[in-house]
Scaffold this motif. Structure first.
Motif, short mmCIF file in Angstrom:
data_model
loop_
_atom_site.label_atom_id
_atom_site.label_comp_id
_atom_site.label_asym_id
_atom_site.label_seq_id
_atom_site.Cartn_x
_atom_site.Cartn_y
_atom_site.Cartn_z
N GLU A 42 0.85 -1.19 0.00
CA GLU A 42 0.00 0.00 0.00
C GLU A 42 0.88 1.23 0.00
O GLU A 42 1.65 1.44 0.92
CB GLU A 42 -0.89 0.04 1.25
N ALA A 43 0.75 2.04 -1.03
CA ALA A 43 1.52 3.28 -1.07
C ALA A 43 0.93 4.29 -0.09
O ALA A 43 -0.28 4.40 0.04
CB ALA A 43 1.51 3.87 -2.48
N PRO A 44 1.79 5.03 0.60
CA PRO A 44 1.28 6.08 1.49
C PRO A 44 0.88 7.30 0.68
O PRO A 44 1.20 7.43 -0.49
CB PRO A 44 2.48 6.38 2.37
N THR A 45 0.20 8.22 1.33
CA THR A 45 -0.03 9.53 0.76
C THR A 45 1.21 10.37 1.02
O THR A 45 1.71 10.41 2.14
CB THR A 45 -1.25 10.21 1.38
N VAL A 46 1.72 11.01 -0.02
CA VAL A 46 2.96 11.78 0.07
C VAL A 46 2.64 13.27 0.06
O VAL A 46 1.82 13.74 -0.75
CB VAL A 46 3.89 11.44 -1.10
N TYR A 47 3.28 14.01 0.95
CA TYR A 47 3.15 15.46 1.04
C TYR A 47 4.54 16.06 0.82
O TYR A 47 5.48 15.71 1.53
CB TYR A 47 2.63 15.87 2.41
N GLN A 48 4.67 16.98 -0.14
CA GLN A 48 5.99 17.56 -0.37
C GLN A 48 5.87 18.97 -0.92
O GLN A 48 4.90 19.32 -1.58
CB GLN A 48 6.81 16.68 -1.32
N ALA A 49 6.87 19.76 -0.61
CA ALA A 49 6.92 21.14 -1.07
C ALA A 49 8.36 21.63 -0.98
O ALA A 49 9.15 21.13 -0.19
CB ALA A 49 6.00 22.03 -0.24
N ALA A 50 8.69 22.64 -1.79
CA ALA A 50 10.01 23.25 -1.74
C ALA A 50 9.94 24.64 -2.33
O ALA A 50 9.15 24.89 -3.25
CB ALA A 50 11.03 22.40 -2.50
N GLY A 51 10.75 25.53 -1.80
CA GLY A 51 10.76 26.89 -2.32
C GLY A 51 11.74 27.77 -1.59
O GLY A 51 12.46 27.33 -0.68
N PRO A 52 11.79 29.04 -1.96
CA PRO A 52 12.82 29.94 -1.43
C PRO A 52 12.58 30.46 -0.02
O PRO A 52 13.48 31.07 0.56
CB PRO A 52 12.81 31.10 -2.44
N SER A 53 11.39 30.25 0.54
CA SER A 53 11.09 30.81 1.87
C SER A 53 10.10 29.93 2.60
O SER A 53 9.55 28.97 2.05
CB SER A 53 10.51 32.22 1.73
N SER A 54 9.83 30.29 3.87
CA SER A 54 8.87 29.52 4.67
C SER A 54 7.48 29.55 4.07
O SER A 54 6.70 28.60 4.22
CB SER A 54 8.85 30.06 6.10
N ASN A 55 7.14 30.63 3.39
CA ASN A 55 5.83 30.72 2.75
C ASN A 55 5.64 29.64 1.69
O ASN A 55 4.51 29.25 1.39
CB ASN A 55 5.63 32.09 2.12
N SER A 56 6.73 29.17 1.12
CA SER A 56 6.66 28.17 0.06
C SER A 56 6.16 26.83 0.57
O SER A 56 5.62 26.03 -0.20
CB SER A 56 8.03 27.98 -0.58
N ILE A 57 6.37 26.55 1.86
CA ILE A 57 5.99 25.24 2.39
C ILE A 57 4.94 25.30 3.49
O ILE A 57 4.44 24.26 3.92
CB ILE A 57 7.23 24.48 2.90
#
Length: 283
Positions: A42-57
Motif C-alpha cells: 500500500e503506497a502512502p499519501t505523500v506530502y511535499q513542497a520546496a521553495g525559497p522561503s517559509s511561505n513556500s511550504i
C-alpha cells in the motif's frame, strides 16, 4: 555559494509553485527486494513542497498536520490520535543557545516518543545558523547565511555524519516501542534536485537528501528523495501518511556529505528543522 542565471531563477519559481500543493499518492523509490513491493503493498499519501522561503511550504505543513488529526499533543502522555512536533527551538524563538547532545540523543524519548541516533556520527546539535557556523560546531562561517530556519530560531543536525535515525516509543515513559502512521520533516538548503530513480540507469539526477521508512521487522516500507529548491536559504518539506501505524524507524540522509565543508560544485550540505509525526502507538 552557488550563483544562478535568470533562467534558473525562473525555473525555481515554477518548482516552488508546483510543489506547494503537491499532495500525491505514489509508489516512490521503494526497495524492490522488499516484500512490501508485492501485490499487498500500500503506497502512502505523500506530502511535499520546496521553495525559497517559509511561505513556500507553510501551506503543505498545515495540510499535513490537519491530515494527522489537527491536534499537537506536545509533551502530554499517550493519546489515541493527533501528532507530535519537535522544532528544536527550546520552547521559544528567543532561545538561541547552541546545544550539543550525545549519540544516542534521548531528550524527547519520554516526552514525545522519539529517540535519535546516528550510525557513524558523534552526536547532534541544535543551534541557530550562527551557532552552526561557530568554531566549536562546524567551523564554517558560510553556514550563518546559507541556512534559514522554518520555525525560529534553531536548526538540527547530526555531527560527523549526514545520517539520522528516528525510532519511536510510546510517549510518557516506560521505554515501550511504538509505531506511527506518518512522519515528515522540514529541510534547510536542499540544493540538489530530486531524483527519478534509485540507480544510474533510471536517470537518477544526484539528489542529496533521502527519507526511508522502516517497519517493525526492519523491512523497508517506502523511501523517496526530498524535493530541492536551489539557492541559499531555501526550505523543503517531505512527509508520508500510511493508513495505519506501521513505521517503527525513519532514516534521514540529509545532504550528500556530513556538515563541515563549503558548498562548492555538487557538495550539498543540508540541515533539518521541524519533525512532525503521528501519535506513536505501542507495537
Amino acid at each position: 555559494m552557488k550563483k544562478f542565471v535568470l533562467a534558473a531563477g525562473l525555473a525555481l519559481v515554477v518548482l516552488s509553485v508546483s510543489f506547494t500543493s503537491a499532495v500525491r499518492r505514489v509508489y516512490g523509490q521503494v526497495d524492490e527486494s522488499a516484500t512490501t513491493t508485492g501485490a499487498d503493498f500500500e503506497a502512502p499519501t505523500v506530502y511535499q513542497a520546496a521553495g525559497p522561503s517559509s511561505n513556500s511550504i507553510q501551506g503543505i505543513v498545515t495540510e499535513y498536520q490537519t491530515a494527522l488529526g489537527g491536534k499537537n499533543n506536545n509533551n502530554d502522555g499517550a493519546h489515541t490520535d493527533g501528532f507530535r512536533v519537535i522544532n528544536w527551538d527550546g520552547g521559544s524563538p528567543a532561545v538561541v543557545a547552541t546545544t550539543l547532545s550525545p549519540n544516542p540523543f534521548a531528550g524527547f524519548q519520554t516526552t514525545r516518543g522519539a529517540l535519535f541516533t546516528t550510525p557513524d556520527g558523534t552526536g547532534f546539535v541544535q543551534a541557530p545558523p550562527s551557532g552552526l557556523a561557530s568554531e566549536n560546531v562546524f567551523n564554517n562561517p558560510s553556514y550563518a547565511t546559507i541556512f534559514t530556519p522554518f520555525s525560529a530560531s534553531r536548526l538540527f543536525s547530526a555531527i560527523g555524519s549526514n545520517v539520522t535515525d528516528v525510532t519511536f516509543f510510546v510517549p510518557g515513559g516506560g521505554n515501550i516501542a511504538a509505531t506511527t502512521r506518518g512522519f515528515a520533516a522540514v529541510f534547510a538548503d536542499v540544493d540538489q534536485p530530486d531524483g527519478s530513480g534509485p540507480g544510474e540507469k533510471r536517470g537518477n539526477r544526484k539528489a542529496s537528501t533521502l527519507v526511508e521508512y522502516f517497519g517493525v521487522n526492519g523491512e523497508l516500507l517506502f523511501s523517496s528523495f526530498v524535493p530541492a529548491a536551489p539557492g541559499d536559504g531555501s526550505l523543503s518539506f517531505f512527509g508520508v501518511i500510511f493508513r495505519d501505524a506501521r513505521i517503527a524507524r525513519v532514516r534521514i540522509t540529509s545532504g550528500n556529505v556530513a556538515p563541515g565543508p563549503d558548498e562548492v560544485g555538487k557538495i550539498d550540505v543540508v540541515m533539518m528543522d521541524d519533525f512532525i509525526y503521528a501519535e506513536p502507538k505501542g507495537q
